[in-house]
Scaffold this active site. Structure first.
Site, mmCIF file in Angstrom:
data_model
loop_
_atom_site.group_PDB
_atom_site.id
_atom_site.type_symbol
_atom_site.label_atom_id
_atom_site.label_comp_id
_atom_site.label_asym_id
_atom_site.label_seq_id
_atom_site.Cartn_x
_atom_site.Cartn_y
_atom_site.Cartn_z
ATOM 1 N N ASP A 1 -48.668 -24.167 -14.796
ATOM 2 C CA ASP A 1 -47.659 -24.060 -15.850
ATOM 3 C C ASP A 1 -48.346 -23.208 -16.929
ATOM 4 O O ASP A 1 -49.276 -22.449 -16.601
ATOM 5 C CB ASP A 1 -47.249 -25.470 -16.358
ATOM 6 C CG ASP A 1 -45.988 -25.440 -17.220
ATOM 7 O OD1 ASP A 1 -44.884 -25.429 -16.660
ATOM 8 O OD2 ASP A 1 -46.081 -25.415 -18.465
ATOM 9 N N LYS B 1 -45.764 -34.382 -14.353
ATOM 10 C CA LYS B 1 -46.312 -33.254 -15.111
ATOM 11 C C LYS B 1 -47.622 -33.680 -15.720
ATOM 12 O O LYS B 1 -47.834 -34.880 -15.969
ATOM 13 C CB LYS B 1 -45.345 -32.873 -16.233
ATOM 14 C CG LYS B 1 -45.539 -31.463 -16.747
ATOM 15 C CD LYS B 1 -44.789 -30.471 -15.904
ATOM 16 C CE LYS B 1 -45.072 -29.049 -16.303
ATOM 17 N NZ LYS B 1 -44.141 -28.133 -15.624
HETATM 18 P P1 NDP Z 1 -48.024 -18.487 -18.961
HETATM 19 O O1 NDP Z 1 -49.149 -19.205 -19.565
HETATM 20 O O2 NDP Z 1 -48.271 -17.581 -17.816
HETATM 21 O O3 NDP Z 1 -47.245 -17.641 -20.074
HETATM 22 C C1 NDP Z 1 -46.705 -18.251 -21.192
HETATM 23 C C2 NDP Z 1 -46.136 -17.192 -22.114
HETATM 24 O O4 NDP Z 1 -45.410 -17.819 -23.166
HETATM 25 C C3 NDP Z 1 -47.212 -16.348 -22.796
HETATM 26 O O5 NDP Z 1 -46.717 -15.069 -23.058
HETATM 27 C C4 NDP Z 1 -47.453 -17.129 -24.090
HETATM 28 O O6 NDP Z 1 -47.965 -16.343 -25.130
HETATM 29 C C5 NDP Z 1 -46.054 -17.597 -24.410
HETATM 30 N N1 NDP Z 1 -46.133 -18.862 -25.141
HETATM 31 C C6 NDP Z 1 -46.574 -20.043 -24.654
HETATM 32 N N2 NDP Z 1 -46.543 -20.992 -25.596
HETATM 33 C C7 NDP Z 1 -46.086 -20.399 -26.691
HETATM 34 C C8 NDP Z 1 -45.826 -20.857 -27.989
HETATM 35 N N3 NDP Z 1 -46.034 -22.145 -28.341
HETATM 36 N N4 NDP Z 1 -45.326 -19.964 -28.888
HETATM 37 C C9 NDP Z 1 -45.103 -18.675 -28.512
HETATM 38 N N5 NDP Z 1 -45.346 -18.178 -27.295
HETATM 39 C C10 NDP Z 1 -45.810 -19.028 -26.395
HETATM 40 O O7 NDP Z 1 -46.956 -19.618 -18.561
HETATM 41 P P2 NDP Z 1 -45.715 -19.511 -17.558
HETATM 42 O O8 NDP Z 1 -45.152 -18.142 -17.565
HETATM 43 O O9 NDP Z 1 -46.127 -20.128 -16.279
HETATM 44 O O10 NDP Z 1 -44.692 -20.536 -18.239
HETATM 45 C C11 NDP Z 1 -43.680 -20.091 -19.167
HETATM 46 C C12 NDP Z 1 -42.581 -21.142 -19.232
HETATM 47 O O11 NDP Z 1 -41.983 -21.301 -17.937
HETATM 48 C C13 NDP Z 1 -43.024 -22.548 -19.633
HETATM 49 O O12 NDP Z 1 -41.977 -23.160 -20.373
HETATM 50 C C14 NDP Z 1 -43.169 -23.278 -18.307
HETATM 51 O O13 NDP Z 1 -43.023 -24.667 -18.452
HETATM 52 C C15 NDP Z 1 -41.990 -22.667 -17.562
HETATM 53 N N6 NDP Z 1 -42.050 -22.752 -16.099
HETATM 54 C C16 NDP Z 1 -43.123 -22.274 -15.404
HETATM 55 C C17 NDP Z 1 -43.140 -22.328 -14.040
HETATM 56 C C18 NDP Z 1 -44.244 -21.735 -13.238
HETATM 57 O O14 NDP Z 1 -44.123 -21.739 -12.004
HETATM 58 N N7 NDP Z 1 -45.291 -21.204 -13.833
HETATM 59 C C19 NDP Z 1 -42.049 -22.966 -13.286
HETATM 60 C C20 NDP Z 1 -40.913 -23.359 -14.107
HETATM 61 C C21 NDP Z 1 -40.957 -23.269 -15.463
HETATM 62 P P3 NDP Z 1 -49.542 -16.438 -25.458
HETATM 63 O O15 NDP Z 1 -50.239 -15.922 -24.246
HETATM 64 O O16 NDP Z 1 -49.712 -15.597 -26.672
HETATM 65 O O17 NDP Z 1 -49.817 -17.901 -25.706
HETATM 66 O O1 2IT Z 2 -41.975 -26.448 -14.536
HETATM 67 C C1 2IT Z 2 -42.164 -26.233 -13.313
HETATM 68 O O2 2IT Z 2 -41.274 -26.374 -12.480
HETATM 69 C C2 2IT Z 2 -43.497 -25.777 -12.890
HETATM 70 N N1 2IT Z 2 -44.358 -25.553 -13.741
HETATM 71 C C3 2IT Z 2 -43.804 -25.609 -11.442
HETATM 72 C C4 2IT Z 2 -44.138 -26.931 -10.810
HETATM 73 C C5 2IT Z 2 -44.642 -26.867 -9.395
HETATM 74 O O3 2IT Z 2 -45.050 -27.923 -8.923
HETATM 75 O O4 2IT Z 2 -44.622 -25.810 -8.753
#
Ligand code: NDP
Ligand code: 2IT
Length: 454
Positions: A174, A134
């Site tokens: 992420d 990561k």
């Molecule tokens: P994005 O940046 O697209 O969206 C994140 C969302 O969460 C936004 O609405 C943001 O609000 C909110 N958020 C983030 N940090 C905070 C915080 N500290 N407090 C309150 N709200 C928060 O990210 P993703 O949707 O890609 O990721 C969301 C979660 O999913 C993470 O935990 C990530 O690790 C996990 N994940 C993502 C994957 C992927 O493929 N993208 C795969 C597996 C897991 P704001 O915009 O106001 O900051």
């Molecule tokens: O937390 C996760 O699994 C991710 N942000 C996606 C990682 C990836 O390599 O697609």
């Protein structure tokens, strides 16, 4: 939080956990993630002597390599900023390091290490040939122009590129890193190396090596996993009321799939608060506000009207629902929230985000009757589809949306099955947390034993 919790661990894991606390002082998130995995390992104690003979646990909790670097960049007014970049290459025992990049002001070494550690076991669970890592930066993309984002990404990749490669380390997105950022990162990698090495990054655009369904995969996968859990009780998503936290990539596509399967999502959030929309979240409007305008949820509430308003203080988990999908960030759901959800009749929770539930909330869900899908299993669809993207890149092929989505569905079913089978085999039927941690761990540990002490 974790200090003093040694007693909850099997005696053989207390010393390794003490080492984790001493060696990673103050790294609360990393300690929490290790504690959770160690808690699940008790049933293999004594059954796999080769693991202790070869000190598998002691090795797996130490990242193979940790890279920290300076990221200088110039803003639109000519001012120089300095951020810190990270890449923690945790384990390459099952394949090249694989895992996303997070750009968020809260990023620190503890957060990147917890994410890298979880990624190792999540990736193992997918059954795909990928190790775990990561990275990211404490850079805050909010309010930055496209030009500033591009210059930051270029500076970040100028240093990171020497550590990457399709057989070495393959980042993706992420929090704060999506299609736009991956484009700038890939462009800079290509320029520096003079190689069109598609397999070095995943989450690429569809016209330059990306895979169908990668954008949707994490949210869709989390909902497929929830549906699988519900099916074990003869139920489905159809007609269920759901709450999804966050409103980014994972949340948006979780909402989309829940609606496709006949459920109704009535609340979502961002860091400014949450909205409750009893008619069901209007997905087109949410996408317009979040993906096109990169705006705040307040705009959603204002445009949607009809009493929908932004609630700035309070918890989204107070909104009554049968299905809860935390899809924002780590430790966003605590013990109080868990109690409230259970009192309100929660039937299933699946973690779209990584480690969104605190240790106490996790314990409460596990002791309740509610179905609980941990992140390593429930959100593995994203990285699994990244591995499908690597597969397509390696064979210079591109699959249809239907084919890719059906592969994703198969992978989520197989992860679900493997969690349940492992939980059964080790004496705790229906415990998805234990099943996911153990199934992932065993796969990684067996490969580590096979490869010797490295
Ligand atoms: P994005 O940046 O697209 O969206 C994140 C969302 O969460 C936004 O609405 C943001 O609000 C909110 N958020 C983030 N940090 C905070 C915080 N500290 N407090 C309150 N709200 C928060 O990210 P993703 O949707 O890609 O990721 C969301 C979660 O999913 C993470 O935990 C990530 O690790 C996990 N994940 C993502 C994957 C992927 O493929 N993208 C795969 C597996 C897991 P704001 O915009 O106001 O900051
Ligand atoms: O937390 C996760 O699994 C991710 N942000 C996606 C990682 C990836 O390599 O697609």
């Amino acid at each position: 939080m974790v200090n003093g919790m040694h007693e909850a661990l099997h005696p053989s894991f207390r010393e390794p956990f003490e080492v984790v606390l001493q060696r990673n002082k103050g790294e609360r998130e990393f300690q929490q993630a290790v504690f959770e995995v160690m808690q699940s390992l008790a049933p293999i104690e004594g059954r796999r002597p080769e693991y202790s003979q070869w000190s598998v646990l002691q090795r797996v909790i130490e990242p193979e390599r940790q890279i920290i670097f300076r990221v200088p960049w110039v803003d639109d007014d000519g001012k120089v900023h300095v951020n810190r970049g990270y890449r923690v290459e945790f384990s390459s025992v099952l394949g090249p390091y694989k895992g996303g990049l997070r750009f968020h002001p809260s990023v620190n070494l503890s957060i990147i290490k917890f994410l890298g550690f979880e990624q190792v076991f999540k990736n193992a669970l997918t059954g795909m040939p990928i190790g775990g890592g990561k990275g990211g930066s404490d850079f805050d993309p909010k309010g930055r122009s496209d030009g500033e984002i591009m210059r930051f990404c270029q500076s970040f990749m100028t240093e990171l590129h020497r550590h990457l490669g399709e057989y070495t380390d393959v980042p993706a997105g992420d929090i704060g890193v999506g299609g736009r950022e991956l484009g700038y990162l890939f462009g800079q990698y290509k320029r520096i190396t003079n190689r069109y090495e598609s397999g070095v990054l995943t989450g690429k655009g569809l016209t330059w090596g990306g895979s169908q369904v990668r954008t949707e995969a994490t949210g869709y996968g989390a909902v497929f996993f929830t549906e699988q859990m519900l099916r074990t009780r003869g139920q489905s998503m159809d007609g269920k009321q759901a709450v999804v936290s966050g409103s980014g990539n994972v949340a948006i596509h979780a909402i989309e799939k829940i609606h496709q399967l006949g459920g109704k999502v009535i609340a979502c959030s961002d860091s400014s608060g949450y909205v409750v929309d009893e008619r069901g979240i209007d997905l087109e409007l949410l996408k317009e506000v979040k993906e096109v305008r990169r705006g705040r949820l307040l705009e959603y509430a204002q445009i949607r009207g009809n009493g929908v308003r932004l609630i700035e203080d309070g918890s989204i988990w107070d909104v009554p629902c049968q299905i809860a999908l935390p899809c924002a960030t780590q430790n966003e759901l605590d013990e109080r929230d868990a109690k409230q959800l259970l009192t309100n009749g929660l039937e299933a929770i699946a973690e779209g985000a990584n480690m969104p539930c605190t240790t106490e909330a996790t314990a409460l869900f596990q002791s309740s009757d509610c179905l609980y899908g941990p992140g390593k299993a429930a959100n593995a669809g994203g990285v699994a589809t990244s591995a499908l993207e690597m597969q397509q890149n390696a064979s210079r092929d591109s699959w249809t949306f239907e084919k890719t989505e059906s592969r994703l569905q198969e992978i989520m079913s197989s992860i679900h099955e493997s969690c349940l089978e492992t939980a059964d085999e080790y004496g705790d039927p229906g415990n998805y947390v234990m099943g996911a941690n153990l199934a992932g761990y065993i796969k990684v540990a067996n490969a580590m034993v096979a490869m010797g002490v490295i």
